[in-house]
Every structure is written in C-alpha cells, then in structure tokens.
Design a protein around this motif. Sequence first.
Motif, PDB file in Angstrom:
ATOM      1  N   THR A 430       0.918  -1.176   0.187  1.00 57.35           N
ATOM      2  CA  THR A 430      -0.078   0.017  -0.154  1.00 57.35           C
ATOM      3  C   THR A 430       0.823   1.351   0.085  1.00 57.35           C
ATOM      4  O   THR A 430       0.673   2.117  -0.836  1.00 57.35           O
ATOM      5  CB  THR A 430      -0.927   0.102   1.347  1.00 57.35           C
ATOM      6  N   THR A 433       2.565   2.027  -3.643  1.00 54.07           N
ATOM      7  CA  THR A 433       1.636   2.598  -4.858  1.00 54.07           C
ATOM      8  C   THR A 433       2.079   3.956  -4.967  1.00 54.07           C
ATOM      9  O   THR A 433       1.593   4.467  -5.872  1.00 54.07           O
ATOM     10  CB  THR A 433      -0.138   2.629  -3.948  1.00 54.07           C
ATOM     11  N   ARG A 442      -3.604   5.078  -7.762  1.00 56.65           N
ATOM     12  CA  ARG A 442      -2.891   4.678  -6.654  1.00 56.65           C
ATOM     13  C   ARG A 442      -3.928   4.341  -5.432  1.00 56.65           C
ATOM     14  O   ARG A 442      -4.016   3.156  -4.989  1.00 56.65           O
ATOM     15  CB  ARG A 442      -2.465   5.961  -5.889  1.00 56.65           C
ATOM     16  N   THR A 446      -4.740   0.336  -4.270  1.00 57.60           N
ATOM     17  CA  THR A 446      -4.885   0.421  -2.513  1.00 57.60           C
ATOM     18  C   THR A 446      -6.099  -0.399  -2.531  1.00 57.60           C
ATOM     19  O   THR A 446      -6.056  -1.560  -1.781  1.00 57.60           O
ATOM     20  CB  THR A 446      -4.930   1.583  -2.161  1.00 57.60           C
ATOM     21  N   ILE A 626      -3.797   2.400   5.290  1.00 56.50           N
ATOM     22  CA  ILE A 626      -4.396   3.193   4.268  1.00 56.50           C
ATOM     23  C   ILE A 626      -4.750   4.690   5.063  1.00 56.50           C
ATOM     24  O   ILE A 626      -4.873   5.359   4.288  1.00 56.50           O
ATOM     25  CB  ILE A 626      -5.763   2.398   3.870  1.00 56.50           C
ATOM     26  N   GLU A 629      -1.877   6.792   4.415  1.00 54.19           N
ATOM     27  CA  GLU A 629      -1.625   7.264   3.146  1.00 54.19           C
ATOM     28  C   GLU A 629      -2.533   8.111   2.400  1.00 54.19           C
ATOM     29  O   GLU A 629      -2.430   8.942   1.475  1.00 54.19           O
ATOM     30  CB  GLU A 629      -1.212   6.013   2.086  1.00 54.19           C
ATOM     31  N   HIS A 630      -3.876   7.622   2.475  1.00 55.76           N
ATOM     32  CA  HIS A 630      -5.115   8.437   1.783  1.00 55.76           C
ATOM     33  C   HIS A 630      -6.077   9.042   2.756  1.00 55.76           C
ATOM     34  O   HIS A 630      -7.070   9.675   2.393  1.00 55.76           O
ATOM     35  CB  HIS A 630      -5.738   7.254   1.196  1.00 55.76           C
TER      36      HIS A 630
END
Lengths: 664, 79
Positions: A430, A433, A442, A446, A626, A629-630
């Motif tokens: 993850t 990405t 991305r 993911t 996650i 990252e997001h």
Amino acid sequence: MNMEYPPINATIPITNRPILLIGNPNVGKSALFARFTGHRVDISNYPGTTVELAHGPFSVNGAVLTLIDTPGIHSLLPRSDDERVTCDVLQNSSPWVVIQVADTKNLRRALLLTFQLAEYAMPFVLALNMADEAESLGIQVDTRRLAQILGAPVISTVATHGRGLDDLRASLESPRPVSYQIHYDGAIESAVQRITTLLPENWTGRRALALALLSGEAGPAEHARRANPIPPETWQAQLASIQAIVAETAAQYSQPLAYEITRQRLRCADCLLAQVYQAAAVRPPTLAEKLGQIMVHPVWGWPFLVLVLVVMYLFVGQFGAGTLVGWMEETVFGEWLNPLAIRAAQSIPFSVVRDFLVGEYGLVTMGLSYSLAIVLPIVLTFFLAFSLLEDSGYLARLAVMANRPFKLMGLNGKAVLPMVLGLGCDTMATLTTRILETRKERLQVTLLLALGVPCSAQLGVLLGMMAFLSSAGVAIWLAVVTATLFGVGWLAARVLPGQRTDFILELPPVRRPQLGNIVVKTLARLEWYLKEVLPLFILGTALLFALDRLGLLVWLERGMAPLVKGLLGLPAETASVFLIGFLRRDFGAVGLFTLARDSLLTTNQLIISLVVITLFIPCIANVLMIVREHGRRTALAVAAFVFPFAFAVGSLLNLAFRLLGIEF
Amino acid sequence: MTSSLRDLKPGQVAQVVDIASNNTDQLLKLSALGLVPGCFVRLQQRFPAYIVRVGETLLSLDGAIAEKILLSQEIEQVK
C-alpha cells in the motif's frame, strides 16, 4: 570559483559538505558507493517519501567526507518523488563535488543530466562507469576530448571491479564546475538571461533556476529562497515579472517550453556525441540482451514467468513460510521467549497488566510473536526474492508481460509491482503505490490490494487449507477471486474520478545481480518493516485486547452470527473465525482449519469461507496504512466497501451452489 | 499518409519525425528517456507491449502511444 572551492586538505574540516552521487537509474551508482564507503552505510528514507538515501564515510586525501547516494533519475526537473529528493539534496547540502555516474554506452542520456548539473554551477566530475561493458560492445568514448569540451574531469570506471576508482578519487581534490553551457535558441536564451537578472545574486545556480521556472517548475527557486530569504513582497513582484517573461516566451513555441528545452538539450547531446562517441552501426545482441528478449517474448515470456513464480513460491512459500516460520514460532517463541516473558510477568501483581503483556491477546505472546515469528521470516524471504528480481532487470519486464491483463482493470503494467509486493505484505505494498503516477491509480491499487491480493501470511494458511479441497474446489476459489479482482478493478476505473496514464517504461539492461546490493536493499526494507509495520501490529493487538476486555468481541461475534449463518450458510462458529481473522490472520485460519479437520464444514462451506477470508482486508495494519496514505475517510470508505462486498460475494456463491445443486 | 510506430515490423529502424501528442506529461516523459523527433528507433517487438530501442535505451510502450509516434517513410531493415 577557486576562491569558493579551495582544494581539500586535512587541516580544513569540511565534513559538513558532502559528495553526491547522481545519475540515471541502473548505472552502477550503488556499486560505486559500496566501493568508496566499504559498506559502512546508513540508509534513511527522505522525510515524507519512500525514497531511500544512503550515507557513508568517504576519505579523500586524508579528510573524511560524507558520500550520499541519491536515487536514479531521468532529469533534474522535479516531477517525480525521486527527482524532487535529488533536487532537494543538491540544493540543500551545498555539495563539495557532484559525481555524476553514467553508463558509458548510454552517454546520450547521461549528457542530458550533465547539462542540467552544469547549469547549477556545482563542482562536478563525470564517472563513465561500466566501461568494460561498452568496450565489449565495441563502443569507444574519447574521454580526454569530452573532458576538454566540458571543462571538467571525465574518468572511465568499472565500479564492480574497482577499475579507475583511484583516478576518480584523485580528481575530487580540486573540483570545479563544468565550464560548458548550452546556448539555447534566441527566445529561450534571452528569457533565461532576463530571468537570471531578476533572481538575487546570492542564489546559487541561477541559470538552472531560471530554466526550471521556464519549464513551469517553481520548486528549485522556492528552495533557493528558503536558503537565502528575500522579503515576500519583493519576491512576489519579481515572480510576476518572471511569469510575464515565461508567458511571452511560451507564446513563441507550439510545444510546451519544458519539452522544447529538453529537445534542445538532446540536440546538443547529439552534437557532442558526434565528436566523442563511436559505436558500430549494428551489433549482434549480447547474451544478456537475448535473455532479456526471452523474458518479454510473446510466447516464451509466459513459461519464463511461470518458472519465476514457481522458484519464488519454493523460496518464500516453502522455505520462508514453512521452515523458517516453524522454527521461529515453535522454537524461538514457543520454547524460549514466550515462557520467559510469562515467567517474568508472574512478578506483576495486576492481572490486567499481566494479560495485556502475555495473555491471549498479549503484546508479547500475540503482537510480537505474530509480527516477528510469522510475518518477519516470510517478509524477509520475500524481500530477498523481490530485490533479486529488481536487480536482475526482470521486474520491469514483468510489467511488460502484465500490461494487457492490467489494462482490463483500467491500470497499466506498472501496477504489477505493488501487486506482486502485496503477495508479500499488503501493508507495505500500500505504501509503494506511490510509484504510480495518478491519485486515481494509487487509490485503485490500494483497493485491489485490500480486497483481492492475499498477503504471504494469508497465502500460507490458504495453501494449507487447500489440502482439504479437490482441484475443482481450488479452481472455483481462484476463479471467484480473480473475477472479483478484475470486476472491481474495471468498475473502479470507471467510478473513481481522474485520468489513467499510458504505459511508458524504461527496461533496464538484464544484469547479473550484485550480492552486496541485494543484501543492502533487503536490510533497508527489513528495517522499514520493523520501524513502520511492527508498531501497527502492536497497536492492532492492543485494540483487540481492549475489545476483548470490554466484552465487545463476544458482542460483535453474536451480531455477526446470523449473517454468517443466513447469508453464507456457514456454522455460527465461523463468525469468530472471520472476526479474529481480520485482527490476526493465522488465528482465524487455525480456527477454520480446526473446523475443517473436525468435518464441521462441508466442502461447499469451506470454499465459501476461503473466498470470504481472501477478500477480507488482510489485517488491521493494512487499514492503518490506508489511513496514513489516503486519510481516514478513504480508509473508512475502503473498509465499508470491502467487508460487505466480501460477504456479498460469499452469499452469491452460496446461492449459486444451492440453486445449481452443486455439491462437492 | 504518414506511418507510425504501429506500422513498423520487428527489426525495422526508422526516424521519428513527430510525436502527435498534446499531453505534456507524455511528451516530457518520452523526451527525458531520449525519445524525441529526429532520433532513430528500432522496433524489437509488438506484443504483449511495444518495445523499441532508442540508442542504448530500451523502452516499452502501449499501442496508444506507439500510434502517436510518427515516422519518416524511409524504413531500414536491419537483420
């Protein structure tokens, strides 16, 4: 210039001015780095990125300096993470000298970088590496003539054998910037001159900053401003004048200025090459090149791919997940560490604290033994294999083979890299990405990683479970998971906003991997795993402990039971298997394993539970990654999609089995 | 009629005359890898993806990009 860069001698401590290694990807920078520093390496991630920077001590003429190895880049226009980091380091560290490492045979691409470094006006040495390879291909470079034209030392080297390194070291003692500068055509050159005069005189590399501004990149200039601040209002005014010059210049060309500038640099490189570079017009492919062609061959590429996968499975799946995990789990933790921890915990008077450390969901007995005994050996063997594939040049070729299938999922072949890494550890995958170019891609990868790519811990358990299944059962499991991956990928490509990018990928030469390189890379990744993922496992265990203590675990299990029974047609006990499985994969799997062994599950039920557990998010660490990252909202959305969706696929499968009267 | 990289056969060499793309990212990526009008490309294969040699650089491309790379009519066969 000589005033600014006095010759090195032992009496001047200049350890704070590093020597930088810069170059295109796959030119042997790391080999050179290892030769100069003797493996006394400190690898760190550049803040906020996955980009790795290696530092090591390097002595030149009695003075010990720091040598920094930067990531391989195509250009100094900061457009990717790698390029941004290299530019940052170049501008921030005020290097003693920049050593550009080049692949001798690919001098054309190297010169593109040389010209940009020349514009930064930093002391410079060019190492034409892999000279032996070029010689064997009948390529001749007139290094003396090239040094004359550039006005900087040009040294022919073979880093892997140590050839030319003494000359290179000697050339670092009195470094000076490249005197050669490109003269761009009228409009661009006059724009560069005008912008340069608008930039403060104490900013270094003003010509490079001006060209970056013309190319639409303000980053380098902003960097210079941070090092040597000027009043914001003055800078705003200057920037407005600069933007006017950029717009005026851009209007004179039909193509974007950044592209026009690169084309002129390449034209210059071709002119220079004509004077110093000689190669046979046509040469027969080398053995390595032939091997490279087999790897991507329309027919032979496929059996080669299968061979690679089988060897990887034997190494990671059998040796790593079997032999090593067994030893770590049964001997190291089972016989030594856990009993030791339990005995030590006896002295703690509070039972809550005792349970928190060594109980059923204890930090040591569960968190540490899971992440170190079960996941670490698998991840270690996987990273070793992955580094080997990367170093040999196969990984990029795998992307070529995977491009078409991935296009069906609305992605391109480059996405195969995080997906393959996902088979090792979805949490780490993850993070990687980031190599994909758009946010859409991305996000898509993911999601697919969380949904359908089983990690090595999952795979190990799944493979064990398949012993209970016929090959038809395994085929159904595989077909359902693959169809789900493609279906969701296809849909996500249409639903998620944003652009897909086209497939443009450089294929590095096929080379024999360097052992030292692989060890260094693997160790760096392991260190990353211990620093980044281990805490997430500990956090996950703590969460599970809290849920259990508060009685929420039982409550959740009871809530899930009707769903599991009604929709999936599974015994109520499987609810706890799914729940625990999310928090600790092997526990869940062991539960499933026991149910299957005691014949409490029919084969149909086993297939359904395998599908559901594969589609579940592999572990809580993945969710936390996650989030990192997001953001929290995306992570919540992914979880809100994946869990019900896994159940939905399971119930559909259950329904299909019943309606079609399929009984295994 | 102009020909593109899609019309080249494996083993053939031709000069790039234009890259018919108005996507700046694409143009910059190709140029940073050395593929610009004026250079010579040699096609290695078309499937599962296009692979071309530009000097000593090996590039893999999608069909969608290959058709934007326009070539001069003189095609050279190299064994």
